[in-house]
Motif scaffolding. Structure first.
Motif: not given
Length: 444
Positions: A71-85
């Motif tokens: 939850d904290a990763a999603v809320k704060n955009a901690v490398q998620v969402p992440v697209n294919d480089p």
């Protein structure tokens, strides 16, 4: 005369990469990461500033170690969402001629035969400017996403990686002869079948009987990057890597790690010049010392300590919320062992959540270098001389201004001191870095 310093931008196809929270700065544009024009403009800026390349991190899985939840990763955009480089590279290559591209791919969840073709395709489309950052992963969430209960043990992942490398190298280097493709329209012969062979591989993890589907690309094997700094990771890097990425630590620790890496490479029969070492750095600079300090104070207001803990918990494999603020933290982990060791060196054997929070100055465990262009240039040269590093991967802060500032203020100072190029050489990424298009061990 100082060595020529190599410079990569360090980024990820996401909103929040290393400096957590800075995406909320009003001048930051990283929320445009789904817009291809954001990336093509990015590439043009870096090439105008004579950067050697852009190094793309990537992660498979989400950061769910802190509090046992994503939850904290999603809320704060901690490398998620992440697209294919990988999807970004052809577009960025199409608007540049020299910029290199190092892309992270987790071999644990890749099928070697298909992966080899994908990298050959990128090497063709970039005209020989592709590199691969070899990682084996460290997230249980990634293992669960791939259908496993948890990730493999640390050293077992590297054992599998050795076999993976043996197989993809055979596909890249051994399936097609250099002169197999003749493109003879008059006779209607595109390639000489006698000069294309099937690769036979039967190992513990993989079994392949197939010819490589791609004709020889400019480099054949992409430039190989690696960032493992554990004892097993160093041995793997000494065997396979051409460019090694080290996290920012105190100078004596980096110097020792570089020495150990080069010694391990020598035991593999490799020369010191066969490996370029890139140090991770975060730079805040300006025309003057005061301007840089003012910018730093401005950036700090947007740093997010909770988001930084999310990232640290995942990379260290430790749920900090299980400990009181001053309770000593158990450091045994199956995540990135070199990160755990670096943290222990920085905070001592009895480190706590409070000690960790004290280090999260700008949303990351990496302390920034703050100073005028002249001061930063001198520091970079001093690091290269003292620790025997060859260049730097520059983590973004507020984009694009962080790279614009580096190009405007630091690059001219480095050039004035003979430590940075004034123009690009022609050729492939490997040719620019090492003076040859093929790996040293496979060159004719």
């Amino acid at each position: 005369m100082p060595r020529e310093i190599r410079i990569n931008a360090f980024d990820m196809n996401c909103v929040g990469h290393i400096q957590q929270g800075l995406w909320t700065h009003p001048r930051d544009q990283s929320t445009r990461y789904t817009d291809i024009s954001y990336w093509t403009d990015y590439a043009r800026r870096l090439e105008a500033g004579l950067f050697d390349g852009i190094f793309f991190a990537d992660v498979i899985g989400v950061y769910d170690v802190l509090g046992g939840s994503p939850d904290a990763a999603v809320k704060n955009a901690v490398q998620v969402p992440v697209n294919d480089p990988m999807m970004l590279i052809p577009a960025m290559a199409s608007v540049t001629q020299h910029l290199g591209f190092g892309v992270t791919a987790n071999l644990t969840y890749e099928q070697p035969f298909q992966f080899a073709r994908r990298m050959s395709t990128l090497d063709h489309l970039t005209r020989g400017r592709i590199g691969w950052n070899i990682v084996t992963g460290y997230l249980d969430s990634a293992a669960r996403a791939a259908g496993f209960t948890q990730q493999m043990a640390h050293d077992d992942r590297y054992d599998m990686a050795d076999e993976f490398m043996s197989l993809v190298t055979a596909l890249w280097e051994g399936s097609w002869d250099d002169d197999a493709v003749i493109r003879d329209k008059a006779r209607g012969i595109y390639a000489d079948a006698a000069k294309v062979r099937v690769i036979h591989h039967a190992g513990k993890q993989y079994k392949v009987d197939a010819m490589h589907l791609s004709e020889p690309s400019p480099q054949r094997t992409p430039v190989l990057y690696q960032a493992g700094a554990s004892e097993r990771g160093t041995r793997f890097a000494a065997t396979h890597a051409e460019c090694v990425f080290m996290n920012g630590q105190k100078q004596p620790a980096v110097k020792q790690a570089v020495q150990e890496l080069r010694q391990a490479a020598a035991q593999q029969g490799r020369a010191a010049s066969d490996i370029k070492v890139f140090l991770g750095a975060t730079i805040v600079t300006g025309a003057t010392e005061q301007e840089a300090q003012d910018k730093f104070e401005d950036y700090k207001r947007y740093a997010n300590s909770e988001a930084a803990l999310v990232h640290a918990a995942a990379s260290l494999g430790i749920d900090f919320y299980k400990y009181d603020i001053d309770e000593p933290i158990e450091t045994k982990s199956n995540a990135i062992q070199s990160n755990v060791a670096a943290m222990t060196r920085a905070a001592g054997p009895q480190w706590t959540r409070r000690k960790l929070l004290d280090q999260l100055v700008m949303g990351s465990r990496q302390p920034p270098w703050v100073g005028s262009g002249e001061a930063i240039a001198r520091k970079m040269i001093e690091w290269c001389d003292a620790a025997d590093v060859d260049g730097f991967n520059l983590s973004r802060t507020v984009v694009p201004e962080c790279f614009d500032d580096f190009i405007a203020h630091v690059v001219p100072q480095l050039q004035e001191r003979g430590a940075f190029k004034t123009s690009y050489q022609s050729g492939t990424l490997r040719g620019k870095l090492f003076g040859r298009d093929r790996r040293a061990s496979t060159s004719a």
